[in-house]
Structure formats: structure tokens, C-alpha cells
Motif scaffolding. Structure first.
Motif, PDB file in Angstrom:
ATOM      1  N   ASP A 409      38.959  38.801  53.345  1.00  0.00           N
ATOM      2  CA  ASP A 409      39.012  38.691  51.881  1.00  0.00           C
ATOM      3  C   ASP A 409      38.658  39.999  51.196  1.00  0.00           C
ATOM      4  O   ASP A 409      39.218  40.317  50.139  1.00  0.00           O
ATOM      5  CB  ASP A 409      38.056  37.592  51.409  1.00  0.00           C
ATOM      6  N   VAL A 410      37.732  40.742  51.763  1.00  0.00           N
ATOM      7  CA  VAL A 410      37.301  41.988  51.127  1.00  0.00           C
ATOM      8  C   VAL A 410      38.426  43.012  51.145  1.00  0.00           C
ATOM      9  O   VAL A 410      38.732  43.648  50.124  1.00  0.00           O
ATOM     10  CB  VAL A 410      36.046  42.536  51.832  1.00  0.00           C
ATOM     11  N   LEU A 411      39.079  43.162  52.292  1.00  0.00           N
ATOM     12  CA  LEU A 411      40.183  44.121  52.394  1.00  0.00           C
ATOM     13  C   LEU A 411      41.391  43.664  51.584  1.00  0.00           C
ATOM     14  O   LEU A 411      42.076  44.484  50.957  1.00  0.00           O
ATOM     15  CB  LEU A 411      40.560  44.316  53.864  1.00  0.00           C
ATOM     16  N   GLN A 412      41.657  42.357  51.559  1.00  0.00           N
ATOM     17  CA  GLN A 412      42.772  41.871  50.756  1.00  0.00           C
ATOM     18  C   GLN A 412      42.503  42.063  49.271  1.00  0.00           C
ATOM     19  O   GLN A 412      43.430  42.296  48.489  1.00  0.00           O
ATOM     20  CB  GLN A 412      43.049  40.400  51.058  1.00  0.00           C
ATOM     21  N   LEU A 413      41.256  41.985  48.864  1.00  0.00           N
ATOM     22  CA  LEU A 413      40.912  42.287  47.480  1.00  0.00           C
ATOM     23  C   LEU A 413      41.252  43.730  47.143  1.00  0.00           C
ATOM     24  O   LEU A 413      41.790  44.014  46.060  1.00  0.00           O
ATOM     25  CB  LEU A 413      39.427  42.029  47.256  1.00  0.00           C
ATOM     26  N   LEU A 414      40.985  44.647  48.050  1.00  0.00           N
ATOM     27  CA  LEU A 414      41.330  46.048  47.827  1.00  0.00           C
ATOM     28  C   LEU A 414      42.841  46.239  47.781  1.00  0.00           C
ATOM     29  O   LEU A 414      43.354  46.992  46.940  1.00  0.00           O
ATOM     30  CB  LEU A 414      40.724  46.910  48.935  1.00  0.00           C
ATOM     31  N   VAL A 415      43.572  45.540  48.651  1.00  0.00           N
ATOM     32  CA  VAL A 415      45.030  45.678  48.690  1.00  0.00           C
ATOM     33  C   VAL A 415      45.658  45.144  47.412  1.00  0.00           C
ATOM     34  O   VAL A 415      46.523  45.794  46.810  1.00  0.00           O
ATOM     35  CB  VAL A 415      45.596  44.951  49.930  1.00  0.00           C
ATOM     36  N   GLU A 416      45.232  43.969  46.967  1.00  0.00           N
ATOM     37  CA  GLU A 416      45.872  43.337  45.818  1.00  0.00           C
ATOM     38  C   GLU A 416      45.311  43.830  44.488  1.00  0.00           C
ATOM     39  O   GLU A 416      46.064  43.998  43.523  1.00  0.00           O
ATOM     40  CB  GLU A 416      45.726  41.816  45.909  1.00  0.00           C
ATOM     41  N   GLY A 417      44.028  44.039  44.415  1.00  0.00           N
ATOM     42  CA  GLY A 417      43.413  44.446  43.158  1.00  0.00           C
ATOM     43  C   GLY A 417      43.329  45.936  42.950  1.00  0.00           C
ATOM     44  O   GLY A 417      43.028  46.390  41.834  1.00  0.00           O
ATOM     45  N   GLY A 418      43.595  46.711  43.998  1.00  0.00           N
ATOM     46  CA  GLY A 418      43.505  48.159  43.864  1.00  0.00           C
ATOM     47  C   GLY A 418      42.061  48.626  43.765  1.00  0.00           C
ATOM     48  O   GLY A 418      41.110  47.834  43.780  1.00  0.00           O
ATOM     49  N   GLY A 419      41.898  49.923  43.645  1.00  0.00           N
ATOM     50  CA  GLY A 419      40.561  50.490  43.578  1.00  0.00           C
ATOM     51  C   GLY A 419      39.777  50.012  42.376  1.00  0.00           C
ATOM     52  O   GLY A 419      38.578  49.740  42.464  1.00  0.00           O
ATOM     53  N   VAL A 420      40.443  49.872  41.225  1.00  0.00           N
ATOM     54  CA  VAL A 420      39.745  49.450  40.006  1.00  0.00           C
ATOM     55  C   VAL A 420      39.246  48.019  40.128  1.00  0.00           C
ATOM     56  O   VAL A 420      38.064  47.717  39.883  1.00  0.00           O
ATOM     57  CB  VAL A 420      40.672  49.600  38.784  1.00  0.00           C
ATOM     58  N   GLY A 421      40.142  47.098  40.509  1.00  0.00           N
ATOM     59  CA  GLY A 421      39.751  45.702  40.637  1.00  0.00           C
ATOM     60  C   GLY A 421      38.712  45.490  41.721  1.00  0.00           C
ATOM     61  O   GLY A 421      37.759  44.722  41.543  1.00  0.00           O
ATOM     62  N   PHE A 422      38.890  46.171  42.849  1.00  0.00           N
ATOM     63  CA  PHE A 422      37.947  46.039  43.957  1.00  0.00           C
ATOM     64  C   PHE A 422      36.557  46.507  43.541  1.00  0.00           C
ATOM     65  O   PHE A 422      35.555  45.803  43.751  1.00  0.00           O
ATOM     66  CB  PHE A 422      38.460  46.848  45.146  1.00  0.00           C
ATOM     67  N   ALA A 423      36.471  47.694  42.958  1.00  0.00           N
ATOM     68  CA  ALA A 423      35.172  48.237  42.577  1.00  0.00           C
ATOM     69  C   ALA A 423      34.491  47.370  41.529  1.00  0.00           C
ATOM     70  O   ALA A 423      33.272  47.138  41.590  1.00  0.00           O
ATOM     71  CB  ALA A 423      35.341  49.669  42.059  1.00  0.00           C
ATOM     72  N   ALA A 424      35.251  46.875  40.568  1.00  0.00           N
ATOM     73  CA  ALA A 424      34.658  46.072  39.499  1.00  0.00           C
ATOM     74  C   ALA A 424      34.069  44.771  40.037  1.00  0.00           C
ATOM     75  O   ALA A 424      32.919  44.411  39.726  1.00  0.00           O
ATOM     76  CB  ALA A 424      35.708  45.773  38.429  1.00  0.00           C
ATOM     77  N   LEU A 425      34.833  44.060  40.867  1.00  0.00           N
ATOM     78  CA  LEU A 425      34.368  42.757  41.340  1.00  0.00           C
ATOM     79  C   LEU A 425      33.247  42.892  42.363  1.00  0.00           C
ATOM     80  O   LEU A 425      32.246  42.163  42.295  1.00  0.00           O
ATOM     81  CB  LEU A 425      35.535  41.971  41.936  1.00  0.00           C
ATOM     82  N   VAL A 426      33.384  43.819  43.296  1.00  0.00           N
ATOM     83  CA  VAL A 426      32.343  43.991  44.314  1.00  0.00           C
ATOM     84  C   VAL A 426      31.040  44.478  43.674  1.00  0.00           C
ATOM     85  O   VAL A 426      29.950  43.989  43.997  1.00  0.00           O
ATOM     86  CB  VAL A 426      32.820  44.965  45.403  1.00  0.00           C
ATOM     87  N   ALA A 427      31.134  45.433  42.753  1.00  0.00           N
ATOM     88  CA  ALA A 427      29.930  45.930  42.095  1.00  0.00           C
ATOM     89  C   ALA A 427      29.279  44.836  41.256  1.00  0.00           C
ATOM     90  O   ALA A 427      28.041  44.709  41.234  1.00  0.00           O
ATOM     91  CB  ALA A 427      30.266  47.137  41.225  1.00  0.00           C
ATOM     92  N   GLY A 428      30.086  44.041  40.571  1.00  0.00           N
ATOM     93  CA  GLY A 428      29.528  42.953  39.776  1.00  0.00           C
ATOM     94  C   GLY A 428      28.823  41.918  40.633  1.00  0.00           C
ATOM     95  O   GLY A 428      27.724  41.455  40.286  1.00  0.00           O
ATOM     96  N   PHE A 429      29.423  41.552  41.773  1.00  0.00           N
ATOM     97  CA  PHE A 429      28.798  40.573  42.657  1.00  0.00           C
ATOM     98  C   PHE A 429      27.521  41.130  43.271  1.00  0.00           C
ATOM     99  O   PHE A 429      26.490  40.436  43.348  1.00  0.00           O
ATOM    100  CB  PHE A 429      29.786  40.168  43.754  1.00  0.00           C
ATOM    101  N   ALA A 430      27.556  42.389  43.718  1.00  0.00           N
ATOM    102  CA  ALA A 430      26.364  42.995  44.311  1.00  0.00           C
ATOM    103  C   ALA A 430      25.227  43.081  43.299  1.00  0.00           C
ATOM    104  O   ALA A 430      24.065  42.804  43.626  1.00  0.00           O
ATOM    105  CB  ALA A 430      26.710  44.377  44.862  1.00  0.00           C
ATOM    106  N   ALA A 431      25.553  43.440  42.058  1.00  0.00           N
ATOM    107  CA  ALA A 431      24.514  43.526  41.031  1.00  0.00           C
ATOM    108  C   ALA A 431      23.939  42.146  40.723  1.00  0.00           C
ATOM    109  O   ALA A 431      22.715  41.992  40.538  1.00  0.00           O
ATOM    110  CB  ALA A 431      25.092  44.156  39.763  1.00  0.00           C
ATOM    111  N   PHE A 432      24.782  41.137  40.682  1.00  0.00           N
ATOM    112  CA  PHE A 432      24.309  39.770  40.437  1.00  0.00           C
ATOM    113  C   PHE A 432      23.355  39.321  41.536  1.00  0.00           C
ATOM    114  O   PHE A 432      22.265  38.794  41.261  1.00  0.00           O
ATOM    115  CB  PHE A 432      25.502  38.821  40.356  1.00  0.00           C
ATOM    116  N   MET A 433      23.742  39.531  42.791  1.00  0.00           N
ATOM    117  CA  MET A 433      22.897  39.101  43.900  1.00  0.00           C
ATOM    118  C   MET A 433      21.575  39.877  43.918  1.00  0.00           C
ATOM    119  O   MET A 433      20.508  39.294  44.204  1.00  0.00           O
ATOM    120  CB  MET A 433      23.638  39.298  45.218  1.00  0.00           C
ATOM    121  N   ALA A 434      21.620  41.162  43.595  1.00  0.00           N
ATOM    122  CA  ALA A 434      20.385  41.955  43.575  1.00  0.00           C
ATOM    123  C   ALA A 434      19.444  41.468  42.479  1.00  0.00           C
ATOM    124  O   ALA A 434      18.221  41.346  42.690  1.00  0.00           O
ATOM    125  CB  ALA A 434      20.724  43.431  43.392  1.00  0.00           C
ATOM    126  N   ARG A 435      19.989  41.189  41.288  1.00  0.00           N
ATOM    127  CA  ARG A 435      19.138  40.709  40.189  1.00  0.00           C
ATOM    128  C   ARG A 435      18.523  39.361  40.535  1.00  0.00           C
ATOM    129  O   ARG A 435      17.328  39.129  40.282  1.00  0.00           O
ATOM    130  CB  ARG A 435      19.949  40.601  38.894  1.00  0.00           C
TER     131      ARG A 435
END
Length: 520
Positions: A409-435
Motif C-alpha cells: 500500500d505504501v509503494l502504491q500510494l507513491l505510484v498513484e499519488g505521486g510525490g506530493v500526495g505521498f508526502a502529504a498523507l504519510v506526513a499527516g499520518f505520522a504526525a497524528f500518531m506522534a501527537r
């Protein structure tokens, strides 16, 4: 005297009428308030029916993978959002700007990938696609189109984007719904009940190899594996590895924490029966996860359990005897029944290597997909992987079958969403889990065991499914996506401040959570 009476009497009558008007007005106001409360009660009931109906039924028809089934659940979530919006202002439903940033950018960018844009802009943002479209137009004699989308998904991409938008609204609905401690417990209990029922069905499938999934019994590759109502055992395992830590948290929250009577209260008249039934349900869930024979699912499940134990020990210092009784009883039940059934098939499955004959050339798929990323740094668009990968699949050709998912799923997110979509969603999820992890570490377990253990269970389940997503496509299955978002909402509700009910005209009051230590 008469003059005096005539002088006073009209004033007396007038005063009586003035006294009657407020009384009539007060009755009308009271009746209006009753009507408003009745409408709010009806809205709340309808909202609960939709929310609990979605959670209880979404896995039944094969995890809602068929587009027509998925469409019904998208419509139900939009309806739930409308009912919630009717009760509460939009500004109060939405999370803060930090929480919205990542998912908002992802949704905006994937929508840009799906809608038609001027060809000049496409040539700048997606030059490879522009060249392909120009070459195709030259071959057909029609020339390059004036408008085109950046991605290759077409109408299917827009349909999948509508599902992702519905999931964002689903999070907003649950975030509002779970503000009540009662609704938080009911939601967790419902997910536990669904998981226990699915696990029981899965164990029947493992014990009776000829038993398929509902009316689908003609897929020989899955016979003998625990799958519940999912066709794919890996997706079934993904659901269980999310639900099992949450169920364990629900069971441990029933233990009395603090004082000297922990063990004594565990053996009261009502509690042993309830604890035994809950523990039996957990044991069936763990057994079903094992007999799904999903290697990544089983590993993710043990990872989630390890994370849960670490969080529980941090919140308690040490687990009391009653908690060890629950965990020990669970382990004993699992070991006993697994020994009776036989664990040889599970061991054999772990010893197998991926092979092209079994249809699992994952490493080849991942290697070929990297060329897609190189050619389409902006992304190929949602729901476009199957059609694009058919061109790039050069390492493994499996019986001429189409590869519809990347099994990552992580690699397919990069393939379909591109660098912008991948970075936005992964960073948002990581920040949520850290908080949320920081909030969880500041919580006081003894003040509110339910919230603490549900938060630990939700966090552990999210950790488990995240690990599993590196090896499969669990988060491409609508049912698992809906439960994933439900765990996100449970984690936020359990680690946040309890929310007072909304009152029309009075706004909403939020009080400081009593189970959080004050921040310095």
C-alpha cells in the motif's frame, strides 16, 4: 366609590390580560422546545442507526469490494455527515488545521490528477503523459487533445476519490459521535462483536476446508484458510490485527484498577462470566488470525500485541494479577485449541517462499513499479495502477493475469499519488500518531481505564495494519479502510478531552480531561 371601582377595574383586567400573555407565550415556548428536543432525538437516533449499521455490516458482502456495494456505503457515510452537520456547526466537527493539512493536500492533489486540465499545463506537470498522448494522437490522425487529466484513472479515479472523501467525512462523523464515553464504549464493543463473529466463521472455514465464503466456494486457493466474509485471507487477517488489540483493551478495561481489591473484584458474581466470554472471543480472534496463514498478518498481529503490552506497562508500572489472569487465560486458550487443531499448516506457510507459480511475485512487482515513479513523478492517478502496470510489468508474467494491486500500500500510494500526495498523507499520518502517542503517555490509567486501554488498543491496531500494508493491499479494501478510520477516531476520542453534548443556542463546552496529566 363606583368611580374608584371603575377607575381600578380596567387596570385590573388589563393587568390580568398582561399576566395571561406571558403564560401563553411561555407555553408556546415550552412546546417549541419540546418539538426541538424531539427533532434532535430523532436525528441522534437516525445517526446512530447509520453509524452502527455501517460498522456492523460493511464486511458482510466480501469487504464491500464490489463497486455497487461500495457505492451504498459511500452514500450512507454522506448521509451520516449530513445528519451530523444538521446537529452541529461544521467548524466544531472538523479537527484543527494541523490535522487537516496532510489529508487535505492529498485529497486536493488526487482530485487535480483526475480532472481535465489544459494540455499546456499537462505538458509541464506530466511531460511523459503529454508525450504519450501526442504520439497516440499522431498515430490516430486526430492530434493531441486540448484537455487531458494528469492521471490515467479516468472515471474510475473520480469514483475512488469519492470513496476517500467519504472516509474523510466518516472520520469527522465518528470524531463527533465518540465524544461521549458511552458511545466510545459501544463503538469499541460493536467492532469487537463483529470481529468475534467473523473469527468464529473463519475458524469453521479452517476446520471444514470445503466451506467457502458465503456462496463463493469455487476458489480452491483459499479453501482451508480462515477468511471470514473476506475472499482474501490476508485482508481478513488485516481486519483481525486491527480489532484484536482493541478487543484486548476492552477486556482489560473491565478490570478494577487501583486499591487492594483488584483480584477480589475479578471474582465477583457477574464479572467472571463476562470476562470469560470476552476472553473466549479474543481467543477465537487470535486463533482465526493464526489459521488465516497470513504471514504478514500474523507478524503484524504479534507486533500490535507487543506495542499494546509496552503501552500498558508504561501506564501502570506493572500489570496487576487480574490483568495477567486475562492475558494468561487468553494465551492458554489459544495454545490449547491451536494444539488440538494442529499448527503444522501455519508453520509450513511461514517456511514457504514467494514464487511465481503461487502468484506472489511481490519483489518483481515492486521493482517494476519504480520505473512508473520515474516516468510519472506527479502520480498516475487513483485507481490507475492496473492499466498502467500492464505496460511496465516485465519481470514476471503470471499466467497472463492482470496485476490489479501492488501488494504494498505504501509503494502504491507513491505510484498513484505521486510525490506530493505521498508526502502529504504519510506526513499527516505520522504526525497524528506522534501527537496521540504523546497524549497517551501523559494519560492516567487509574482515572479512566476505558479510555486508556481503548487508546492503547487503537494505537496498537494501527501500528499492526501499517506494518502489514508494506506487504499487501489491505488499505485498498473498503471495509478495512472504514475500520482503519474508525481506529483513528477512537484513538483521538480516547486521548482527547471528553466533549459535552451540543445544545442548540448554547454552543458546546469542552472540559479538561481528568485522565490527562497537566502539561508543563
Amino acid at each position: 366609590m363606583d368611580d374608584l371601582h371603575n377607575t381600578i377595574y380596567p387596570r385590573t383586567v388589563g393587568s390580568r390580560r398582561q399576566r395571561e400573555r406571558p403564560a401563553a407565550g411561555g407555553a408556546a415556548h415550552f412546546e417549541a422546545r419540546l418539538m426541538a428536543e424531539a427533532r434532535r432525538a430523532i436525528l441522534k437516533s437516525c445517526l446512530r442507526v447509520v453509524v452502527y449499521g455501517v460498522l456492523a455490516s460493511v464486511p458482510v458482502l466480501f469487504g464491500a469490494v464490489q463497486p455497487w456495494v461500495r457505492g451504498w456505503y459511500v452514500a450512507a457515510i454522506f448521509a451520516a455527515f449530513g445528519l451530523t452537520l444538521w446537529r452541529r456547526p461544521l467548524a466544531e466537527m472538523l479537527p484543527g488545521v494541523r490535522a487537516l493539512a496532510g489529508p487535505g493536500v492529498f485529497l486536493a492533489w488526487t482530485l487535480v490528477l483526475a480532472v481535465p486540465l489544459p494540455m499546456a499545463l499537462v505538458a509541464v506537470l506530466a511531460p511523459f503523459r503529454a508525450r504519450v498522448l501526442a504520439a497516440a494522437g499522431a498515430l490516430s490522425g486526430g492530434g493531441a487533445p486540448a484537455w487531458a487529466s494528469l492521471g490515467w484513472g479516468g472515471a474510475g479515479g473520480l469514483a475512488w476519490w469519492s470513496l476517500l472523501l467519504a472516509l474523510a467525512l466518516w472520520y469527522a462523523v465518528l470524531r463527533d459521535h465518540l465524544g461521549s464515553r458511552r458511545h466510545l464504549a459501544l463503538t469499541a464493543g460493536l467492532i469487537f462483536a463483529v470481529a468475534a463473529a467473523e473469527a468464529l466463521y473463519g475458524m469453521l472455514q479452517a476446520l471444514v476446508p470445503s466451506l467457502g465464503v458465503l456462496w463463493v466456494d469455487y476458489i480452491p486457493g483459499g479453501l482451508g484458510n480462515a477468511r471470514g466474509t473476506w475472499i482474501n485471507r490476508n485482508h481478513f487477517a488485516g481486519f483481525l490485527e486491527m480489532a484484536t488489540p482493541l478487543g484486548l483493551g476492552l477486556v482489560l478495561s473491565q478490570v478494577t484498577w487501583g486499591g487492594r481489591t483488584v483480584l477480589k473484584t475479578f471474582f465477583t458474581a457477574e464479572r467472571p462470566q463476562r470476562q470469560f466470554l470476552l476472553t473466549m472471543g479474543l481467543a477465537v480472534m487470535v486463533l482465526a488470525l493464526l489459521f488465516s496463514k497470513s504471514r504478514a498478518g500474523i507478524t503484524g498481529g504479534f507486533l500490535g500485541f507487543a506495542v499494546f503490552v509496552l503501552l500498558a506497562r508504561r501506564g501502570t508500572g506493572r500489570l496487576p494479577l487480574s490483568a495477567w489472569l486475562v492475558i494468561g487465560g487468553l494465551a492458554a486458550l489459544v495454545a490449547f485449541y491451536a494444539g488440538r487443531i494442529g499448527t503444522a499448516p501455519i508453520v509450513e506457510r511461514f517456511l514457504q517462499l514467494d514464487s511465481l507459480e503461487s502468484g506472489n511475485g511481490r519483489l518483481d512487482f515492486w521493482r517494476d513499479s519504480l520505473q512508473i515513479v520515474a516516468d510519472h513523478p506527479a502520480g498516475i492517478g487513483l485507481a490507475a495502477f492496473e492499466r498502467v502496470f500492464a505496460v511496465y510489468n516485465v519481470s514476471s508474467m503470471i499466467d497472463q493475469r492482470a496485476v490489479d494491486h501492488l501488494h504494498n500500500d505504501v509503494l502504491q500510494l507513491l505510484v498513484e499519488g505521486g510525490g506530493v500526495g505521498f508526502a502529504a498523507l504519510v506526513a499527516g499520518f505520522a504526525a497524528f500518531m506522534a501527537r496521540r502517542l504523546r497524549r497517551l503517555r501523559r494519560m492516567r490509567l487509574h482515572t479512566d481505564p476505558l479510555r486508556y486501554f481503548l487508546a492503547a488498543g487503537a494505537f496498537s491496531g494501527l501500528t499492526a495494519i501499517t506494518f502489514h500494508s508494506f506487504f499487501d493491499f489491505n488499505l485498498q479494501i473498503p471495509a478495512n479502510m472504514i475500520y482503519f478510520v474508525a481506529l483513528l477516531a477512537i484513538l483521538e476520542a480516547a486521548t482527547g478531552a471528553p466533549v459535552a453534548p451540543f445544545e442548540a443556542g448554547g454552543g458546546r463546552s469542552v472540559r479538561q480531561s481528568p485522565h490527562l496529566r497537566p502539561t508543563r
